[in-house]
Design an enzyme around this catalytic site. Structure first.
Site, short mmCIF file in Angstrom:
data_model
loop_
_atom_site.label_atom_id
_atom_site.label_comp_id
_atom_site.label_asym_id
_atom_site.label_seq_id
_atom_site.Cartn_x
_atom_site.Cartn_y
_atom_site.Cartn_z
N SER A 1 -7.97 -5.68 4.68
CA SER A 1 -8.54 -5.30 3.37
C SER A 1 -8.82 -6.51 2.47
O SER A 1 -8.47 -6.50 1.28
CB SER A 1 -7.61 -4.31 2.65
OG SER A 1 -7.51 -3.12 3.38
N ASP B 1 0.84 -1.21 0.00
CA ASP B 1 0.00 0.00 0.00
C ASP B 1 0.87 1.26 0.00
O ASP B 1 1.97 1.27 0.57
CB ASP B 1 -0.89 -0.02 1.25
CG ASP B 1 -2.07 0.93 1.11
OD1 ASP B 1 -2.32 1.43 -0.01
OD2 ASP B 1 -2.74 1.19 2.12
N GLY B 2 0.36 2.31 -0.64
CA GLY B 2 1.03 3.61 -0.57
C GLY B 2 1.59 4.14 -1.88
O GLY B 2 2.20 5.20 -1.90
N HIS C 1 2.54 3.42 -9.06
CA HIS C 1 2.46 1.97 -9.29
C HIS C 1 3.69 1.49 -10.06
O HIS C 1 4.20 0.39 -9.82
CB HIS C 1 1.18 1.61 -10.05
CG HIS C 1 -0.07 1.93 -9.28
ND1 HIS C 1 -0.22 1.61 -7.95
CD2 HIS C 1 -1.23 2.55 -9.64
CE1 HIS C 1 -1.41 2.02 -7.53
NE2 HIS C 1 -2.04 2.59 -8.53
N ARG D 1 -0.05 7.61 -2.77
CA ARG D 1 0.46 8.73 -1.96
C ARG D 1 1.90 9.07 -2.34
O ARG D 1 2.27 10.24 -2.39
CB ARG D 1 0.37 8.38 -0.47
CG ARG D 1 -0.99 8.67 0.11
CD ARG D 1 -1.16 8.03 1.45
NE ARG D 1 -1.33 6.60 1.31
CZ ARG D 1 -1.18 5.73 2.31
NH1 ARG D 1 -0.84 6.15 3.51
NH2 ARG D 1 -1.39 4.44 2.11
N LEU E 1 11.99 -19.96 -5.35
CA LEU E 1 10.99 -19.10 -4.68
C LEU E 1 9.68 -19.15 -5.47
O LEU E 1 9.67 -18.94 -6.69
CB LEU E 1 11.50 -17.65 -4.65
CG LEU E 1 10.53 -16.62 -4.08
CD1 LEU E 1 10.48 -16.68 -2.56
CD2 LEU E 1 10.91 -15.20 -4.50
N ARG F 1 -5.03 -2.68 8.50
CA ARG F 1 -6.17 -3.56 8.26
C ARG F 1 -5.78 -4.60 7.21
O ARG F 1 -4.77 -4.49 6.54
CB ARG F 1 -7.43 -2.81 7.84
CG ARG F 1 -7.24 -1.59 7.03
CD ARG F 1 -8.56 -1.03 6.51
NE ARG F 1 -8.22 -0.10 5.47
CZ ARG F 1 -7.98 1.20 5.66
NH1 ARG F 1 -8.14 1.73 6.86
NH2 ARG F 1 -7.61 1.97 4.67
C1 FPP Z 1 -1.96 0.17 -3.27
O1 FPP Z 1 -1.50 1.50 -3.28
C2 FPP Z 1 -1.41 -0.55 -4.38
C3 FPP Z 1 -2.14 -1.07 -5.40
C4 FPP Z 1 -3.60 -0.98 -5.50
C5 FPP Z 1 -1.49 -1.76 -6.51
C6 FPP Z 1 -0.23 -2.49 -6.15
C7 FPP Z 1 0.53 -2.68 -7.37
C8 FPP Z 1 1.87 -2.63 -7.49
C9 FPP Z 1 2.83 -2.50 -6.38
C10 FPP Z 1 2.48 -2.72 -8.79
C11 FPP Z 1 2.73 -4.14 -9.12
C12 FPP Z 1 1.60 -4.55 -9.91
C13 FPP Z 1 1.63 -5.31 -10.95
C14 FPP Z 1 0.70 -4.91 -12.00
C15 FPP Z 1 2.49 -6.53 -11.07
P1 FPP Z 1 -2.56 2.65 -3.33
O2 FPP Z 1 -2.73 3.08 -4.75
O3 FPP Z 1 -3.82 2.24 -2.64
O4 FPP Z 1 -1.82 3.77 -2.53
P2 FPP Z 1 -2.49 4.91 -1.63
O5 FPP Z 1 -3.06 4.22 -0.43
O6 FPP Z 1 -1.33 5.76 -1.29
O7 FPP Z 1 -3.50 5.61 -2.49
#
Ligand code: FPP
Length: 241
Positions: free
Chosen positions: A184, A15-16, A32, A19, A126, A182
């Site tokens: 989620s 997550d994050g 991302h 931000r 892995l 959490r």
């Molecule tokens: C949550 O951050 C992250 C996601 C919803 C996507 C996670 C994806 C990646 C790390 C890229 C790897 C993915 C692939 C396609 C292989 P958020 O957007 O909810 O962040 P925020 O809470 O800061 O808004």
């Protein structure tokens, strides 16, 4: 650290990203993209540390509700990452598995997933599970539905076998970055006894040192699985006078 201190299976809610991007006045998709870089480093580092299974939450069943631009950005990122990253992961002995409902994904993405799985199927160093269009409730429901369709009785053992992660043991350590505490809808069934670790770092900043800190924290935990401290570590608990 001895081998028992290294979790066999680590699961991560990454997550994050949004931000991270917004703090830099960048579009969320840029976060991302940076998240993919962090993920590559994480997979390789876990392999080096002797972790045998890594499971990440890349796209949840609920993420379809995000702005269309972000959803298509994540789909595109997955397609690009599959072609770009698989050769290196394969060379490092990583076996890729996709976990989630593939029915709603485009033909292009589905074909990419299948190719990545087929190309890495014999690797053993892995196991890397990418949960994409995944939700813990979806998994429990699909497992129950598949048993019902076959007329099999629903028990803990039969459900466990029908779950999307039945090819690996349950996660020992479940990490969530980004400051929220959490689950989620991630690994609701499999995370029953996972040790939880929350980090304030945003996922793109969660580097090798941060992974090592999470593993070190895990090494200090006492896993009881419902038993008493005295049962799992005889002689360790202090008597109160
Ligand atoms: C949550 O951050 C992250 C996601 C919803 C996507 C996670 C994806 C990646 C790390 C890229 C790897 C993915 C692939 C396609 C292989 P958020 O957007 O909810 O962040 P925020 O809470 O800061 O808004």
């Amino acid at each position: 650290m001895g081998p028992a201190a290294i979790p066999h299976h680590i699961a991560i809610v990454m997550d994050g990203n949004g931000r991270w991007a917004m703090r830099r006045y960048l579009p969320r998709v840029a976060g991302h993209k940076k998240g993919v870089d962090a993920l590559r480093a994480c997979v390789l580092h876990c392999g080096e540390r002797g972790v045998r299974v890594l499971t990440v939450f890349a796209f949840s069943s609920e993420n379809w509700n995000r702005p269309q631009e972000e959803v298509s950005g994540l789909m595109e990122l997955l397609a690009v990452a599959l072609t770009r990253e698989v050769p290196q992961l394969h060379a490092e002995g990583v076996r890729i598995h996709f976990v989630g409902n593939r029915a709603a994904l485009s033909d292009k993405v589905r074909a990419g997933l299948q190719q990545a799985e087929a190309a890495t199927a014999s690797n053993q160093r892995l196991t890397f599970n990418i949960c994409f269009n995944y939700g813990g409730r979806w998994d429990i429901a699909q497992a129950a539905a598949s048993l019902a369709a076959k007329g099999e009785p629903v028990t803990e053992a039969s459900l466990d076998r029908a779950m999307a992660l039945s090819h690996v043991p349950d996660p020992d350590l479940l990490i969530r970055t980004g400051g929220e505490q959490r689950i989620s809808n991630f690994l609701l069934w499999q995370g029953a006894y996972s040790e939880l670790y929350f980090s304030d770092k945003l996922w793109p900043d969660f580097d090798e040192a941060a992974i090592d800190a999470a593993i070190a924290d895990y090494a200090g935990r006492e896993r009881r699985f419902g038993k008493t401290s005295e049962q799992v570590a005889p002689g360790k608990s202090k008597k109160v006078a």
